[in-house]
Design a protein around this motif. Sequence first.
Motif, PDB file in Angstrom:
ATOM      1  N   GLN A  39       0.904  -0.965   0.056  1.00 31.33           N
ATOM      2  CA  GLN A  39      -0.320  -0.025   0.366  1.00 31.33           C
ATOM      3  C   GLN A  39       0.664   1.585  -0.450  1.00 31.33           C
ATOM      4  OE1 GLN A  39      -3.635  -0.172  -0.505  1.00 31.33           O
ATOM      5  NE2 GLN A  39      -2.197  -2.837  -0.504  1.00 31.33           N
ATOM      6  N   GLU A  40       1.831   0.931   0.960  1.00 30.57           N
ATOM      7  CA  GLU A  40       2.658   2.471   1.040  1.00 30.57           C
ATOM      8  C   GLU A  40       3.445   2.548  -0.291  1.00 30.57           C
ATOM      9  OE1 GLU A  40       2.941   4.750   3.927  1.00 30.57           O
ATOM     10  OE2 GLU A  40       1.070   3.405   3.707  1.00 30.57           O
ATOM     11  N   ARG A  41       3.974   1.407  -0.612  1.00 28.17           N
ATOM     12  CA  ARG A  41       4.877   2.074  -2.761  1.00 28.17           C
ATOM     13  C   ARG A  41       3.920   2.518  -3.172  1.00 28.17           C
ATOM     14  NH1 ARG A  41       6.762  -4.481  -2.417  1.00 28.17           N
ATOM     15  NH2 ARG A  41       8.980  -4.130  -2.072  1.00 28.17           N
ATOM     16  N   ALA A  42       2.276   2.472  -3.055  1.00 29.77           N
ATOM     17  CA  ALA A  42       1.716   3.274  -4.238  1.00 29.77           C
ATOM     18  C   ALA A  42       1.631   4.657  -3.788  1.00 29.77           C
ATOM     19  CB  ALA A  42       0.654   2.371  -4.043  1.00 29.77           C
ATOM     20  N   ILE A  43       1.718   5.306  -2.507  1.00 32.35           N
ATOM     21  CA  ILE A  43       1.845   6.452  -2.265  1.00 32.35           C
ATOM     22  C   ILE A  43       2.651   7.556  -2.280  1.00 32.35           C
ATOM     23  CG2 ILE A  43       1.549   7.950  -0.234  1.00 32.35           C
ATOM     24  CD1 ILE A  43      -1.061   5.682  -0.055  1.00 32.35           C
ATOM     25  N   GLY A  44       1.549   8.379  -3.098  1.00 29.13           N
ATOM     26  CA  GLY A  44       2.750   9.401  -3.391  1.00 29.13           C
ATOM     27  C   GLY A  44       3.302  10.469  -2.593  1.00 29.13           C
ATOM     28  N   LEU A  45       2.697  10.610  -0.814  1.00 27.90           N
ATOM     29  CA  LEU A  45       2.279  11.702   0.003  1.00 27.90           C
ATOM     30  C   LEU A  45       2.059  10.903   0.850  1.00 27.90           C
ATOM     31  CD1 LEU A  45       3.757  14.680  -0.585  1.00 27.90           C
ATOM     32  CD2 LEU A  45       1.272  15.123  -0.279  1.00 27.90           C
ATOM     33  N   ARG A  81      12.012   7.050   3.727  1.00 27.33           N
ATOM     34  CA  ARG A  81      12.595   8.180   3.527  1.00 27.33           C
ATOM     35  C   ARG A  81      12.412   8.717   2.390  1.00 27.33           C
ATOM     36  NH1 ARG A  81      16.441   4.054   5.564  1.00 27.33           N
ATOM     37  NH2 ARG A  81      17.474   3.423   3.890  1.00 27.33           N
ATOM     38  N   ASP A  82      12.134   7.704   1.215  1.00 29.70           N
ATOM     39  CA  ASP A  82      12.195   8.300   0.109  1.00 29.70           C
ATOM     40  C   ASP A  82      10.269   9.144  -0.234  1.00 29.70           C
ATOM     41  OD1 ASP A  82      14.473   7.156  -0.549  1.00 29.70           O
ATOM     42  OD2 ASP A  82      13.589   6.047  -2.167  1.00 29.70           O
ATOM     43  N   THR A  83       9.418   8.615   0.022  1.00 30.90           N
ATOM     44  CA  THR A  83       8.374   9.151   0.165  1.00 30.90           C
ATOM     45  C   THR A  83       7.816  10.194   0.769  1.00 30.90           C
ATOM     46  OG1 THR A  83       7.227   6.639   0.154  1.00 30.90           O
ATOM     47  CG2 THR A  83       5.940   8.785   0.073  1.00 30.90           C
ATOM     48  N   PRO A  84       8.217  11.729  -0.157  1.00 32.26           N
ATOM     49  CA  PRO A  84       7.730  12.991   0.352  1.00 32.26           C
ATOM     50  C   PRO A  84       6.085  13.106   1.224  1.00 32.26           C
ATOM     51  CG  PRO A  84       7.150  12.932  -2.186  1.00 32.26           C
ATOM     52  CD  PRO A  84       7.090  11.761  -1.677  1.00 32.26           C
ATOM     53  N   LYS A  85       7.051  14.001   2.653  1.00 29.45           N
ATOM     54  CA  LYS A  85       5.548  14.071   3.510  1.00 29.45           C
ATOM     55  C   LYS A  85       5.381  15.267   3.868  1.00 29.45           C
ATOM     56  CE  LYS A  85       8.980  11.258   5.166  1.00 29.45           C
ATOM     57  NZ  LYS A  85       9.103  11.188   3.507  1.00 29.45           N
ATOM     58  N   VAL A  86       4.564  15.023   4.570  1.00 25.71           N
ATOM     59  CA  VAL A  86       3.386  16.713   5.396  1.00 25.71           C
ATOM     60  C   VAL A  86       2.957  16.337   6.422  1.00 25.71           C
ATOM     61  CG1 VAL A  86       2.154  18.933   5.002  1.00 25.71           C
ATOM     62  CG2 VAL A  86       3.312  17.508   2.852  1.00 25.71           C
ATOM     63  N   VAL A  87       4.088  17.173   7.592  1.00 27.22           N
ATOM     64  CA  VAL A  87       3.706  17.155   9.369  1.00 27.22           C
ATOM     65  C   VAL A  87       2.696  18.474   9.072  1.00 27.22           C
ATOM     66  CG1 VAL A  87       4.152  17.355  11.027  1.00 27.22           C
ATOM     67  CG2 VAL A  87       5.595  15.306   9.849  1.00 27.22           C
ATOM     68  N   PHE A  88       1.194  18.126  10.157  1.00 25.73           N
ATOM     69  CA  PHE A  88       0.976  19.278  10.302  1.00 25.73           C
ATOM     70  C   PHE A  88       1.122  19.959  11.666  1.00 25.73           C
ATOM     71  CE2 PHE A  88      -0.924  18.043   6.339  1.00 25.73           C
ATOM     72  CZ  PHE A  88      -1.124  18.904   5.787  1.00 25.73           C
ATOM     73  N   SER A  89       0.990  21.171  12.636  1.00 21.19           N
ATOM     74  CA  SER A  89       1.190  20.711  13.498  1.00 21.19           C
ATOM     75  C   SER A  89       2.134  22.049  13.889  1.00 21.19           C
ATOM     76  CB  SER A  89       2.988  20.061  14.138  1.00 21.19           C
ATOM     77  OG  SER A  89       2.820  20.503  14.843  1.00 21.19           O
ATOM     78  N   SER A  90       0.896  22.791  14.889  1.00 23.71           N
ATOM     79  CA  SER A  90       1.404  23.892  15.701  1.00 23.71           C
ATOM     80  C   SER A  90       2.814  24.225  16.170  1.00 23.71           C
ATOM     81  CB  SER A  90       0.690  24.602  15.828  1.00 23.71           C
ATOM     82  OG  SER A  90      -0.194  24.138  17.002  1.00 23.71           O
ATOM     83  N   VAL A  91       3.470  23.213  16.964  1.00 19.74           N
ATOM     84  CA  VAL A  91       4.056  22.819  17.727  1.00 19.74           C
ATOM     85  C   VAL A  91       5.627  22.292  17.534  1.00 19.74           C
ATOM     86  CG1 VAL A  91       3.105  22.954  19.380  1.00 19.74           C
ATOM     87  CG2 VAL A  91       3.391  20.850  18.621  1.00 19.74           C
ATOM     88  N   THR A  92       5.434  21.782  16.077  1.00 20.18           N
ATOM     89  CA  THR A  92       6.430  20.842  15.964  1.00 20.18           C
ATOM     90  C   THR A  92       7.578  21.717  15.168  1.00 20.18           C
ATOM     91  OG1 THR A  92       5.925  18.862  15.496  1.00 20.18           O
ATOM     92  CG2 THR A  92       7.930  19.089  13.913  1.00 20.18           C
ATOM     93  N   GLU A  93       8.636  22.181  15.551  1.00 19.10           N
ATOM     94  CA  GLU A  93       9.643  23.025  15.184  1.00 19.10           C
ATOM     95  C   GLU A  93      10.403  23.106  13.727  1.00 19.10           C
ATOM     96  OE1 GLU A  93      11.907  24.717  18.285  1.00 19.10           O
ATOM     97  OE2 GLU A  93      10.009  25.190  18.947  1.00 19.10           O
ATOM     98  N   LYS A  94      10.970  21.211  13.695  1.00 20.00           N
ATOM     99  CA  LYS A  94      11.607  20.597  12.553  1.00 20.00           C
ATOM    100  C   LYS A  94      11.352  19.420  11.805  1.00 20.00           C
ATOM    101  CE  LYS A  94      16.068  20.548  11.826  1.00 20.00           C
ATOM    102  NZ  LYS A  94      16.680  18.705  11.694  1.00 20.00           N
ATOM    103  N   VAL A  95      11.285  19.633  10.950  1.00 18.34           N
ATOM    104  CA  VAL A  95      11.402  17.607  10.361  1.00 18.34           C
ATOM    105  C   VAL A  95      12.033  17.793   8.904  1.00 18.34           C
ATOM    106  CG1 VAL A  95       8.439  18.470  10.642  1.00 18.34           C
ATOM    107  CG2 VAL A  95       9.758  18.619   8.530  1.00 18.34           C
ATOM    108  N   MET A 121      -2.777  10.014  -2.035  1.00 19.71           N
ATOM    109  CA  MET A 121      -2.306  10.112  -0.572  1.00 19.71           C
ATOM    110  C   MET A 121      -2.788   9.485   0.438  1.00 19.71           C
ATOM    111  SD  MET A 121      -2.473  14.612  -0.701  1.00 19.71           S
ATOM    112  CE  MET A 121      -4.475  14.573  -0.595  1.00 19.71           C
ATOM    113  N   ARG A 122      -1.611   9.142   1.643  1.00 16.10           N
ATOM    114  CA  ARG A 122      -3.242   9.113   3.039  1.00 16.10           C
ATOM    115  C   ARG A 122      -2.194   9.667   3.850  1.00 16.10           C
ATOM    116  NH1 ARG A 122      -2.907   3.852   3.711  1.00 16.10           N
ATOM    117  NH2 ARG A 122      -2.266   2.721   2.409  1.00 16.10           N
ATOM    118  N   VAL A 123      -3.428   9.800   4.924  1.00 13.63           N
ATOM    119  CA  VAL A 123      -3.432  10.703   6.001  1.00 13.63           C
ATOM    120  C   VAL A 123      -3.249   9.442   7.285  1.00 13.63           C
ATOM    121  CG1 VAL A 123      -6.110  10.969   5.537  1.00 13.63           C
ATOM    122  CG2 VAL A 123      -4.628  12.271   6.946  1.00 13.63           C
ATOM    123  N   GLY A 124      -2.540  10.075   7.851  1.00 13.44           N
ATOM    124  CA  GLY A 124      -2.506   9.263   9.215  1.00 13.44           C
ATOM    125  C   GLY A 124      -2.525  10.324  10.283  1.00 13.44           C
ATOM    126  N   GLY A 125      -3.091   9.412  11.618  1.00 14.99           N
ATOM    127  CA  GLY A 125      -2.978  10.287  13.008  1.00 14.99           C
ATOM    128  C   GLY A 125      -4.948  10.899  12.992  1.00 14.99           C
TER     129      GLY A 125
END
Length: 200
Positions: A39-45, A81-95, A121-125
């Motif tokens: 499943q993860e291999r088919a995800i682009g983001l 590691r290779d898959t692009p990721k977006v983190v949504f957070s108002s407290v995280t300072e560095k990714v 895209m896959r949403v998690g959390g």
Amino acid sequence: MRKLIYGMNLTLDGYIAAPGDDLGWSEPSDELFQWWLDQERAIGLLLYGRKLWEAMSSYWPTGDQQPNATPAEIEFARNWRDTPKVVFSSVTEKVDWNTRLVTGDAVAEITQLKAEDGEPMRVGGATLAGTAMRSGLIDEYAIVTHPILVGGGTPFFTALDSWVNLNLVETRTFPGGVVLTRYETRRQARLLEDEAGARK
């Protein structure tokens, strides 16, 4: 338009983590882990909330270097590691690890991402997925149910303002009585209902 998928392991009573963020019940069989890898291999983001990002980034950057790592785990770590990721957070300072941080409106950002061309895209959390769910942004639910009741914890589903009609598109059984049910959101039916409501 990109498809947005929400899928996780959950207990029979609907929790993705038991009280205290305990995930001890969710150890996957080799067959199930391979399914998740496919499943993860088919995800682009990958879209993460803060807590899931912290959990994933604490292990998978070096998951392929762990003692006794299986070939599937090695491939999962490399793919993560290779898959692009977006983190949504108002407290995280560095990714890092091919990741971008978004501190603003998650619904607006996800809506914009969905409007682009590209792989799913896959949403998690739970919190981030709940926001996307309430906003009608999720196109597919992949529910991997484990035969255990934990009585509380972090729920897979959030409270909704209106019903969401789904179509069952796949079922599959894994070792240990784990069952996959995959559903797609019935967009056309919902659109017709909204139009009918607007005419009243």
